[in-house]
Motif scaffolding. Structure first.
Motif, PDB file in Angstrom:
ATOM      1  N   VAL A   1      35.857  30.418  -2.416  1.00  0.00           N
ATOM      2  CA  VAL A   1      35.333  30.239  -3.773  1.00  0.00           C
ATOM      3  C   VAL A   1      35.883  31.336  -4.677  1.00  0.00           C
ATOM      4  O   VAL A   1      35.884  32.508  -4.319  1.00  0.00           O
ATOM      5  CB  VAL A   1      33.791  30.273  -3.787  1.00  0.00           C
TER       6      VAL A   1
ATOM      7  N   VAL B   1      34.003  27.722 -11.702  1.00  0.00           N
ATOM      8  CA  VAL B   1      33.919  28.010 -10.267  1.00  0.00           C
ATOM      9  C   VAL B   1      34.904  27.082  -9.572  1.00  0.00           C
ATOM     10  O   VAL B   1      34.903  25.882  -9.811  1.00  0.00           O
ATOM     11  CB  VAL B   1      32.500  27.753  -9.716  1.00  0.00           C
ATOM     12  N   GLU B   2      35.756  27.658  -8.738  1.00  0.00           N
ATOM     13  CA  GLU B   2      36.739  26.864  -7.992  1.00  0.00           C
ATOM     14  C   GLU B   2      36.411  26.925  -6.500  1.00  0.00           C
ATOM     15  O   GLU B   2      36.164  28.013  -5.963  1.00  0.00           O
ATOM     16  CB  GLU B   2      38.153  27.395  -8.220  1.00  0.00           C
ATOM     17  N   VAL B   3      36.399  25.782  -5.860  1.00  0.00           N
ATOM     18  CA  VAL B   3      36.139  25.692  -4.421  1.00  0.00           C
ATOM     19  C   VAL B   3      37.412  25.172  -3.756  1.00  0.00           C
ATOM     20  O   VAL B   3      37.915  24.099  -4.110  1.00  0.00           O
ATOM     21  CB  VAL B   3      34.947  24.750  -4.133  1.00  0.00           C
TER      22      VAL B   3
ATOM     23  N   GLY C   1      34.398  22.083  -7.781  1.00  0.00           N
ATOM     24  CA  GLY C   1      34.223  23.107  -8.802  1.00  0.00           C
ATOM     25  C   GLY C   1      33.240  22.686  -9.872  1.00  0.00           C
ATOM     26  O   GLY C   1      32.728  21.559  -9.874  1.00  0.00           O
TER      27      GLY C   1
ATOM     28  N   SER D   1      33.548  17.062  -6.959  1.00  0.00           N
ATOM     29  CA  SER D   1      33.760  17.300  -5.542  1.00  0.00           C
ATOM     30  C   SER D   1      34.729  16.265  -4.999  1.00  0.00           C
ATOM     31  O   SER D   1      34.549  15.066  -5.229  1.00  0.00           O
ATOM     32  CB  SER D   1      32.429  17.230  -4.788  1.00  0.00           C
TER      33      SER D   1
ATOM     34  N   SER E   1      30.992  20.752  -4.094  1.00  0.00           N
ATOM     35  CA  SER E   1      30.367  21.168  -5.356  1.00  0.00           C
ATOM     36  C   SER E   1      29.048  21.904  -5.102  1.00  0.00           C
ATOM     37  O   SER E   1      28.730  22.872  -5.798  1.00  0.00           O
ATOM     38  CB  SER E   1      30.150  19.969  -6.275  1.00  0.00           C
TER      39      SER E   1
ATOM     40  N   TYR F   1      28.380  23.739  -2.500  1.00  0.00           N
ATOM     41  CA  TYR F   1      28.804  25.053  -2.008  1.00  0.00           C
ATOM     42  C   TYR F   1      29.139  25.960  -3.199  1.00  0.00           C
ATOM     43  O   TYR F   1      28.705  27.108  -3.274  1.00  0.00           O
ATOM     44  CB  TYR F   1      30.021  24.868  -1.103  1.00  0.00           C
ATOM     45  N   GLY F   2      29.908  25.412  -4.135  1.00  0.00           N
ATOM     46  CA  GLY F   2      30.282  26.189  -5.309  1.00  0.00           C
ATOM     47  C   GLY F   2      29.090  26.544  -6.173  1.00  0.00           C
ATOM     48  O   GLY F   2      29.010  27.659  -6.712  1.00  0.00           O
TER      49      GLY F   2
ATOM     50  N   LYS G   1      27.119  29.420  -4.611  1.00  0.00           N
ATOM     51  CA  LYS G   1      27.850  30.677  -4.829  1.00  0.00           C
ATOM     52  C   LYS G   1      27.736  31.126  -6.289  1.00  0.00           C
ATOM     53  O   LYS G   1      27.656  32.323  -6.587  1.00  0.00           O
ATOM     54  CB  LYS G   1      29.318  30.506  -4.446  1.00  0.00           C
ATOM     55  N   LEU G   2      27.732  30.154  -7.212  1.00  0.00           N
ATOM     56  CA  LEU G   2      27.590  30.492  -8.630  1.00  0.00           C
ATOM     57  C   LEU G   2      26.238  31.143  -8.904  1.00  0.00           C
ATOM     58  O   LEU G   2      26.158  32.123  -9.665  1.00  0.00           O
ATOM     59  CB  LEU G   2      27.737  29.230  -9.485  1.00  0.00           C
TER      60      LEU G   2
END
Length: 213
Positions: A85, A131-133, A142, A161, A167, A169-170, A173-174
């Protein structure tokens, strides 16, 4: 009552919105107007070929960061570092993917070319976050949105996604990333089951507006 905007960068009170949240028509997508909109509890949402439509729905879908729900399966993915990420590494690619990814519940996209240009300008000026995954060097998910630094509110705009759970997951993390910045509230705008599964819920618009004042 729907208002027609002029060149003046002002928005009517959100209490004057229609029952579906529609508040105003017209104006432009300049950085100044967009920031004024978000700080006023308003966001643009329209399709290609339509005039710019501005909404402020009631109730409002939000996530309080402490109420984020991380499922057992997602915790396992995070422990395994299933994805890489990044933040603000490829805003243009993220917004283009959000505009073009297939969504079975809708036809076409509201992320018009004009919208893409406007939010890329917001990003260049430090007001929008992406946000980039990644999986094996390929962008698979993202999201992006507007960060209101003074209010400590993040206004989520769209996510995509191209691989299962990317998405989510991202987004998880965000939330951690924004907590380091002191975020108080994440605006998700309108209800979706996807966001509800992550802990977002609807609150009265008046309560949402109190976080912007």
């Amino acid at each position: 009552m729907v208002h027609f905007l002029t060149d003046s960068i002002v928005f009517p009170a959100v209490s004057e919105a229609e029952t579906d949240g529609l508040l105003a028509v017209g104006g432009d997508l300049s950085t100044t107007r967009l920031l004024k909109a978000y700080r006023s509890g308003v966001f643009p949402w329209y399709n290609e070929g339509e005039p710019i439509l501005w909404y402020s729905p009631d109730p409002r879908m939000v996530l309080f960061p402490q109420e984020l729900k991380v499922s057992k399966s997602m915790r396992q993915l995070i422990r395994k570092d299933a994805f890489d990420v990044t933040f603000n590494a490829d805003f243009k690619n993220v917004i283009q993917n959000c505009a073009t990814v297939y969504r079975k519940e809708q036809e076409g996209t509201w992320i018009t070319s004009a919208m893409q240009q406007a939010y890329m300008e917001l990003h260049r000026k430090g007001h929008a976050i992406s946000v980039e995954v990644w999986k094996d060097g390929v962008l698979v998910g993202g999201l992006y949105g507007v960060w209101l630094e003074d209010q400590k509110v993040f206004c989520g705009e769209s996510m995509f996604s191209r691989m299962s759970n990317a998405s989510k997951y991202g987004f998880i993390k965000l939330v951690a990333f924004l907590q380091q910045k002191g975020v108080r509230l994440i605006d998700c705008q309108v209800y979706t089951a996807h966001l509800a599964s992550l802990g977002a819920a609807e609150i009265p618009r008046d309560e949402f507006m109190s976080y912007l004042s």
